[in-house]
Design a protein around this motif. Sequence first.
Motif, PDB file in Angstrom:
ATOM      1  N   ARG A 235       0.830  -1.202   0.000  1.00  0.00           N
ATOM      2  CA  ARG A 235       0.000   0.000   0.000  1.00  0.00           C
ATOM      3  C   ARG A 235       0.869   1.260   0.000  1.00  0.00           C
ATOM      4  O   ARG A 235       0.600   2.208  -0.745  1.00  0.00           O
ATOM      5  N   THR A 236       1.909   1.287   0.851  1.00  0.00           N
ATOM      6  CA  THR A 236       2.773   2.474   0.875  1.00  0.00           C
ATOM      7  C   THR A 236       3.567   2.598  -0.423  1.00  0.00           C
ATOM      8  O   THR A 236       3.823   3.706  -0.898  1.00  0.00           O
ATOM      9  N   ILE A 237       3.948   1.471  -1.003  1.00  0.00           N
ATOM     10  CA  ILE A 237       4.652   1.510  -2.277  1.00  0.00           C
ATOM     11  C   ILE A 237       3.737   2.054  -3.372  1.00  0.00           C
ATOM     12  O   ILE A 237       4.140   2.882  -4.194  1.00  0.00           O
ATOM     13  N   ALA A 238       2.481   1.614  -3.359  1.00  0.00           N
ATOM     14  CA  ALA A 238       1.515   2.113  -4.341  1.00  0.00           C
ATOM     15  C   ALA A 238       1.326   3.617  -4.199  1.00  0.00           C
ATOM     16  O   ALA A 238       1.254   4.355  -5.188  1.00  0.00           O
ATOM     17  N   ARG A 239       1.263   4.090  -2.946  1.00  0.00           N
ATOM     18  CA  ARG A 239       1.079   5.518  -2.706  1.00  0.00           C
ATOM     19  C   ARG A 239       2.268   6.307  -3.253  1.00  0.00           C
ATOM     20  O   ARG A 239       2.096   7.356  -3.885  1.00  0.00           O
ATOM     21  N   ARG A 240       3.476   5.813  -3.020  1.00  0.00           N
ATOM     22  CA  ARG A 240       4.669   6.489  -3.528  1.00  0.00           C
ATOM     23  C   ARG A 240       4.680   6.532  -5.058  1.00  0.00           C
ATOM     24  O   ARG A 240       5.128   7.502  -5.665  1.00  0.00           O
TER      25      ARG A 240
ATOM     26  N   VAL B 180      -3.384   0.085  -5.323  1.00  0.00           N
ATOM     27  CA  VAL B 180      -2.780  -1.185  -4.910  1.00  0.00           C
ATOM     28  C   VAL B 180      -3.013  -2.267  -5.971  1.00  0.00           C
ATOM     29  O   VAL B 180      -2.072  -2.992  -6.328  1.00  0.00           O
ATOM     30  N   PRO B 181      -4.236  -2.410  -6.518  1.00  0.00           N
ATOM     31  CA  PRO B 181      -4.414  -3.401  -7.588  1.00  0.00           C
ATOM     32  C   PRO B 181      -3.519  -3.128  -8.794  1.00  0.00           C
ATOM     33  O   PRO B 181      -3.054  -4.059  -9.457  1.00  0.00           O
TER      34      PRO B 181
END
Length: 288
Positions: free
Chosen positions: A119-124, A129-130
């Motif tokens: 989730r944090t990687i997706a935000r960055r 997330v999908p």
Amino acid sequence: MKTSEQQALGARVRRARTAAGLSLREAAQRVGVSPATLSAVENGKTGVSAARLLVLAETLGVAASTLLGELPEQAPPRVAVVEHPPHSWRAFPPLDIDPVLAAAIAAFVETGYHGATMRTIARRAGMSVPGVYHHYRDKQDLLVRALDLTMDELHRRVDAARREAGTGRDRVARVVEALALFHTHRRELAFIGASEMRSLTPDNRRRITASRNAIQHRLDADIDAALTEAGLDTARARTAGRAIATMCTALPQWFRLGGAATPEQIATDYADLALRMLGIGGPPATSP
């Protein structure tokens, strides 16, 4: 932060980035945000947290108070830069990687593998997330990709450096130079390689370890050749080889771009230190 203040901050960030000679993509990668996010900051469309401001300031080589407008802007000290052909083992163009992998690398450096989440990687990365899972199976997949990227580049650079040398002594110097350049220019990747091997699954760890050992074996063979050429004892060559490799892999722990020494200066010094450690320092002997 008011819109006018955001715009003024963004303009200062853009000027500092330009003065540092960094592209938007490269600066964003080093800071750990997506290029779109950094662009939004520079255009005054979004603010920046205090923690992120400190990272920005360190990346751009200025004081945080300068970005905040509390101190006059100063151009960073100019350092002579030697231009190398783009395919040279001494040249380090920005990594051509996708936003998800760039975000994962930044997250692993900042919080560690176990502290990062998809989730944090997706935000960055500025993705859902999908959307991240569409590109990578899981967090382990991202770590393996980062380490494969590291090892592929290291093998390519070390092999190219060795091909330029005609003697064992010169090969040692070139290999150490290549290792030092990688561990400074690619500090984030090198940091992950030094700190996250324990986070790999057993099969992945064995594979990456074998790849690392192959580079160490090349350096050991070159040290043996250099000592033999000089008529010196090779009994402690393996210990010296581990010491030389370790001083290179430790560089990401303290080296910072924009500091007192450039990667090229560090690499030259480390090559000289390695030769002196082996007792073959100083200018190469000339034939009578």
